[in-house]
Design an enzyme around this catalytic site. Sequence first.
Site, short mmCIF file in Angstrom:
data_model
loop_
_atom_site.label_atom_id
_atom_site.label_comp_id
_atom_site.label_asym_id
_atom_site.label_seq_id
_atom_site.Cartn_x
_atom_site.Cartn_y
_atom_site.Cartn_z
N GLY A 15 0.83 -1.21 0.00
CA GLY A 15 0.00 0.00 0.00
C GLY A 15 0.86 1.25 0.00
N ARG A 76 1.16 -4.80 -5.97
CA ARG A 76 1.14 -6.08 -5.26
C ARG A 76 1.55 -7.12 -6.31
NH1 ARG A 76 -0.95 -4.44 -0.23
NH2 ARG A 76 -2.47 -2.80 -0.49
N CYS A 77 2.57 -7.87 -6.00
CA CYS A 77 3.17 -8.75 -7.01
C CYS A 77 3.19 -10.20 -6.51
CB CYS A 77 4.57 -8.24 -7.32
SG CYS A 77 5.54 -9.38 -8.30
N ASP A 107 4.27 -5.15 6.19
CA ASP A 107 4.77 -6.47 6.57
C ASP A 107 4.89 -7.44 5.39
OD1 ASP A 107 2.05 -6.70 6.36
OD2 ASP A 107 1.74 -7.71 8.27
N THR A 130 3.56 2.51 5.86
CA THR A 130 2.15 2.10 5.79
C THR A 130 1.34 3.04 6.66
OG1 THR A 130 0.56 0.45 6.61
CG2 THR A 130 2.78 0.29 7.49
N ASP A 132 -1.13 2.25 8.30
CA ASP A 132 -1.79 1.49 9.38
C ASP A 132 -1.06 1.53 10.72
OD1 ASP A 132 -3.65 0.81 7.47
OD2 ASP A 132 -2.63 -1.05 6.95
N ASP A 134 1.16 -0.47 11.92
CA ASP A 134 1.00 -1.80 12.51
C ASP A 134 2.27 -2.63 12.47
OD1 ASP A 134 1.11 -2.15 9.80
OD2 ASP A 134 -0.67 -3.41 9.64
N ARG A 159 -18.71 16.74 11.01
CA ARG A 159 -19.30 17.21 12.28
C ARG A 159 -20.15 18.47 12.02
NH1 ARG A 159 -20.18 15.07 17.33
NH2 ARG A 159 -18.03 14.60 17.83
N ARG A 176 -6.74 -1.87 8.57
CA ARG A 176 -6.68 -3.34 8.53
C ARG A 176 -6.94 -3.94 9.91
NH1 ARG A 176 -1.90 -5.56 4.76
NH2 ARG A 176 -0.61 -4.71 6.42
N SER A 220 -25.31 16.08 17.96
CA SER A 220 -24.86 15.13 16.93
C SER A 220 -23.99 14.10 17.60
CB SER A 220 -24.05 15.84 15.85
OG SER A 220 -22.87 16.37 16.40
N LEU A 258 -9.25 8.22 0.07
CA LEU A 258 -8.72 9.58 0.29
C LEU A 258 -7.75 9.57 1.48
CD1 LEU A 258 -9.92 11.47 2.83
CD2 LEU A 258 -12.00 11.32 1.49
P1 ADP Z 1 2.35 -4.46 2.54
O1 ADP Z 1 3.81 -4.45 2.28
O2 ADP Z 1 1.76 -3.07 2.56
O3 ADP Z 1 1.98 -5.29 3.75
P2 ADP Z 1 1.40 -6.62 0.80
O4 ADP Z 1 1.02 -7.52 1.91
O5 ADP Z 1 0.49 -6.53 -0.37
O6 ADP Z 1 1.62 -5.11 1.28
O7 ADP Z 1 2.84 -7.07 0.29
C1 ADP Z 1 3.50 -6.37 -0.75
C2 ADP Z 1 4.20 -7.32 -1.65
O8 ADP Z 1 5.23 -8.02 -0.93
C3 ADP Z 1 3.35 -8.43 -2.27
O9 ADP Z 1 2.59 -7.98 -3.36
C4 ADP Z 1 4.44 -9.40 -2.70
O10 ADP Z 1 5.05 -8.99 -3.89
C5 ADP Z 1 5.45 -9.27 -1.55
N1 ADP Z 1 5.24 -10.37 -0.60
C6 ADP Z 1 4.30 -10.48 0.35
N2 ADP Z 1 4.39 -11.66 1.01
C7 ADP Z 1 5.41 -12.33 0.43
C8 ADP Z 1 6.02 -13.62 0.63
N3 ADP Z 1 5.57 -14.47 1.54
N4 ADP Z 1 7.08 -13.94 -0.14
C9 ADP Z 1 7.53 -13.10 -1.08
N5 ADP Z 1 7.01 -11.88 -1.32
C10 ADP Z 1 5.96 -11.49 -0.59
#
Ligand code: ADP
Length: 328
Positions: A15, A76-77, A107, A130, A132, A134, A159, A176, A220, A258
Site C-alpha cells: 500500500g 502487489r506482485c 509487513d 504504511t 496502518d 501496525d 461534524r 486493517r 450530533s 482519500l
Molecule cells: P504491505 O507491504 O503493505 O503489507 P502486501 O502484503 O500486499 O503489502 O505485500 C506487498 C508485496 O510483498 C506483495 O505484493 C508481494 O510482492 C510481496 N510479498 C508479500 N508476502 C510475500 C512472501 N511471503 N514472499 C515473497 N514476497 C511477498
Amino acid sequence: MEPNIRNIAVLTSGGDAPGMNACIRAVVRTGIYHGKNMFGVMQGYQGLINNHIIPMNARSVSNILHLGGTILKTARCLEFKEDEGMEKAFKNLKEKEIDGLIVIGGDGTFTGAQRFGKKYGVNVMGIPGTIDNDLYGSDFTLGYDTAVNTIIEAIDKIRDTADSHDRLFFIEVMGRDSGCIALRTAVASGAEAVLLPEKETSLKDLIIKLKEGVNTKKSSSIVIVSEGNKYGGAWDIAKSVKRKFNHYDTKVTILGHLQRGGSPSGFDRILGSRLGFAAVNEMLKGATMQMVGLRGNEIKLTSLDVALHMHSYKLEDDLLEMTKVLSI
Ligand code: ADP
C-alpha cells in the site's frame, strides 16, 4: 567488517503511504553523498522481475519531498512469492551489480525482502511505510501521521453537517487489523464512540452511550468504525444500531482511499527523511535484514525476523480511556 556496497536500489511496495517520496529522496541522496550508484525500481517487486530498474541521480528526486503517493509506483506482485519470480528478480539485480536493496512498505513487503535476502545473500534493509502503523519496532510508520490528519479534517467537516441536522454518523476508517488510526482519530475529533478490532465493544453498550448523548442534549454523534472490527463495516453497524436507536437521523461515510493520499505532514516528511537517511547509512556500516524504525524519537534497528513475528501495536490505555471520558 564493512561490506563493499557500490550499487543500491530502492523500491516502494504494497500500500502506498504519504511520505514515501520524502523517503526515496533521502535514500537516493544519502547514497549519492557516499559515492554510491543509486537505482529506483518501478512498481515494487514487479519492477525487479520485469527489470524496470532505472538509474537515479540527485536531480531524479528534485521537488518530490512534498508529494503524496510514490514516484516509483507500487504494486502487489504475486509472482515474487514464487521461486521463479525471485530468481528472475535476482538475475536482474546481479546483471546491474546491485548489491544493496532498500524496500519501503509494510509487513508483506518485509516478508518478501526477508525471503529474498536470505535466499540470495543480497543486503536488504526495510523501511516501515504504511498508514496502518501496525509494524513492531517503530513507534510510527511512514504515512500514518498524514492519514490521521487527513481523517481528522474530513471528520471536522462531517461534524459541521451532523450538528446542523442532529445526525448520527458512522465513519469508517482504514487500518486493517490495527485500530491505531481509529483510536487516534476518535480522540482528536471528539468522536462519541469508536469500534476497534482489538477491543470488544458490544452494540448494546454503544447504544447506551448514544442514548446518554441524547439525554445530555448532544446535537450530533460520531462513531468511528475501524474497518477490521468484528461487526463488519460501518453500513452493517449503522443498520443494527438504527433498529434500536432512532433518535437521530443516521448516516454512513466510508472515507476510503482519500485516507492514503495528500501531501505528507511535516512529521512524515521528517520521518521519511530520517528513515531513508538511516537505512543507507546503516547498510553501508554493515547492517542487513534489518528494519530502521523510530523508537522514543531515536532511530533503532530491528531485525526483519523480529519485526515480522512480534505483535505489532498496543493500543494506548490512556487514549482508550479518553474516548469514554472526554466524550460525555
Ligand atoms: P504491505 O507491504 O503493505 O503489507 P502486501 O502484503 O500486499 O503489502 O505485500 C506487498 C508485496 O510483498 C506483495 O505484493 C508481494 O510482492 C510481496 N510479498 C508479500 N508476502 C510475500 C512472501 N511471503 N514472499 C515473497 N514476497 C511477498
